[in-house]
Write a protein that holds these residues in place. Structure first.
Motif, short mmCIF file in Angstrom:
data_model
loop_
_atom_site.label_atom_id
_atom_site.label_comp_id
_atom_site.label_asym_id
_atom_site.label_seq_id
_atom_site.Cartn_x
_atom_site.Cartn_y
_atom_site.Cartn_z
N GLY A 1 0.84 -1.14 0.03
CA GLY A 1 -0.01 -0.10 0.00
C GLY A 1 0.65 1.22 0.09
N SER A 2 2.26 1.16 0.22
CA SER A 2 3.11 2.43 0.12
C SER A 2 4.46 1.95 -0.35
CB SER A 2 3.04 3.21 1.47
OG SER A 2 3.61 2.37 2.57
N MET A 3 5.34 2.70 -0.29
CA MET A 3 6.70 2.48 -0.35
C MET A 3 7.64 1.79 0.55
SD MET A 3 8.45 5.24 -3.06
CE MET A 3 10.04 4.39 -3.00
N LYS A 4 7.35 0.36 0.80
CA LYS A 4 7.97 -0.33 1.92
C LYS A 4 9.53 -0.37 1.83
CE LYS A 4 7.42 -4.87 -0.37
NZ LYS A 4 6.92 -5.98 -0.34
N GLN A 5 9.77 -0.15 0.79
CA GLN A 5 11.43 -0.02 0.62
C GLN A 5 12.11 1.14 1.53
OE1 GLN A 5 9.18 0.18 -1.92
NE2 GLN A 5 9.99 -0.52 -3.83
N ILE A 6 11.23 2.21 1.68
CA ILE A 6 11.90 3.37 2.49
C ILE A 6 10.85 3.64 3.69
CG2 ILE A 6 13.00 4.35 0.39
CD1 ILE A 6 10.85 6.27 0.29
N ASP A 7 10.00 2.38 3.96
CA ASP A 7 9.17 2.63 5.42
C ASP A 7 10.42 2.37 6.47
OD1 ASP A 7 7.16 3.33 6.96
OD2 ASP A 7 5.93 1.34 6.27
N GLY A 8 10.16 3.38 7.59
CA GLY A 8 10.70 2.81 8.76
C GLY A 8 10.30 1.90 9.55
N PHE A 9 11.27 0.87 10.17
CA PHE A 9 11.03 -0.28 10.87
C PHE A 9 11.87 -0.23 12.26
CE2 PHE A 9 9.88 -1.22 6.77
CZ PHE A 9 8.53 -2.11 6.89
N GLY A 10 13.00 0.34 12.22
CA GLY A 10 14.00 0.41 13.44
C GLY A 10 13.63 1.51 14.53
N PRO A 11 14.35 1.68 15.49
CA PRO A 11 13.82 2.36 16.61
C PRO A 11 13.82 4.02 16.26
CG PRO A 11 15.90 1.28 17.07
CD PRO A 11 15.28 0.66 15.80
N ASN A 12 14.97 4.29 15.22
CA ASN A 12 14.77 5.60 14.94
C ASN A 12 14.57 5.73 13.24
OD1 ASN A 12 16.31 7.36 17.22
ND2 ASN A 12 17.36 5.17 17.04
N GLY A 13 13.58 4.93 12.72
CA GLY A 13 12.93 5.06 11.65
C GLY A 13 13.72 4.26 10.46
N GLU A 14 14.89 3.64 10.89
CA GLU A 14 15.70 2.95 9.82
C GLU A 14 14.87 1.93 9.17
OE1 GLU A 14 18.26 3.49 13.79
OE2 GLU A 14 16.44 2.64 13.17
N THR A 15 15.12 1.89 7.97
CA THR A 15 14.69 0.92 6.79
C THR A 15 15.00 -0.33 7.10
OG1 THR A 15 15.96 1.35 5.01
CG2 THR A 15 14.16 2.78 5.22
#
Length: 301
Positions: free
Chosen positions: A17-31
């Motif tokens: 539903g969005s650009m998961k390649q650059i979505d944030g997953f880490g504690p500081n928004g890391e991809t």
């Protein structure tokens, strides 16, 4: 010569539903890509190449270049598009999505002159995989000897339902003889692994190796696969959903005796994101890695 990390990031992420390649997953928004690049640099890779759609360029530059500045790696970008003329195909074929992962690799043929590995942008692979692949690419790889990282199947499955996995058949030399796509693989209640097909349920040993699209090549693969791509396009010009995948190339190279593929075993746990519902699971997995000291809380500080 240090190897290159080629990251497949041109996907449209329609199911997410969005650009998961650059979505944030880490504690500081890391991809997820951040963790792959961090591990690759630590393992000795010298260049990071992003395969993207051209409209993603500004986003990728703004996210990754500040983090990678001064880290001793070269960064470049490869565009995957629908133009077939560079491959000697003088016709336009109507498609809604690119031609697949092996076509994406071919798009980099004029920018890579050293051994390289290919990974997905939205998969977490673990440092052990990068370390072992870097060693293979710098000490073993040649134009007839490639590799893939083989993950233990029970370290790639979901607790939330069945998944598809490319199950590797491996010979006594440790080389892949074929990959069989199993479309319904799952944990049973007792923790064992099985898959279903039209003939019923079949057990799979927990140590079975599967491909998670982590491949190692030399530039010779470009010349080897380009004629295959032209043949594929001609055979599938009326099929807008047909995709030219890396396993198709590997299968033909193996069966024609052109190249072998060493299966590099790893104990790393794989996880990835396909659907929006996967985000919480991936965030939790990364949080556990940080809590266990595998990564710092702020990856690039």
């Amino acid at each position: 010569m240090k190897p290159t990390l080629l990251i497949l990031a041109a996907g449209m992420a329609s199911r997410y539903g969005s650009m998961k390649q650059i979505d944030g997953f880490g504690p500081n928004g890391e991809t997820i890509i951040d963790y792959s690049i961090h591990d690759a640099i630590k393992a000795g890779f010298g260049k990071i190449s992003f395969i993207i759609r051209e409209e993603f360029l500004d986003s990728f530059k703004s996210i990754f270049e500040p983090k990678l500045k001064g880290r001793g790696v070269e960064v470049d970008y490869v565009f995957q598009n629908f133009d077939l003329t560079p491959f000697g195909i003088d016709k336009e074929i109507e498609r809604a999505k690119p031609w697949g992962t092996a076509h994406a690799v071919l798009a980099a043929r004029n920018q890579i002159n050293e051994p390289f590995c290919v990974i997905n942008a939205d998969d977490y692979y673990g440092y052990d995989s990068f370390e072992k692949m870097a060693k293979f690419l710098t000490t073993e790889a040649d134009d007839t000897h490639y590799a893939l990282v083989g993950y233990q199947i029970d370290r790639t499955l979901s607790d939330h339902g069945s998944v598809s996995r490319g199950v590797c058949e491996v010979n006594a030399l440790g080389n892949m003889t074929e990959v069989n796509e199993r479309t319904e693989v799952y944990f049973k209640e007792d923790g064992s692994v099985a898959y279903k097909d039209t003939t019923g349920e079949h057990p799979l040993p927990n140590e079975t190796r599967v491909s998670m699209n982590f491949w190692g090549f030399t530039p010779a693969v470009f010349q080897q696969s380009e004629p295959m791509f032209r043949e594929f396009v001609m055979a599938n010009e009326e099929n807008p959903k047909a995709e030219f995948f890396i396993p198709l190339v590997a299968d033909k190279l193996i069966k024609t005796g052109t190249a072998s593929f060493k299966v590099i075993p790893t104990g790393s746990k794989w996880f990835g994101v396909t659907y929006k519902e996967d985000k919480e699971i991936v965030q939790k997995s990364i949080s556990e890695l940080v809590a266990n000291g595998v990564y710092p809380a702020n990856l690039w500080n």
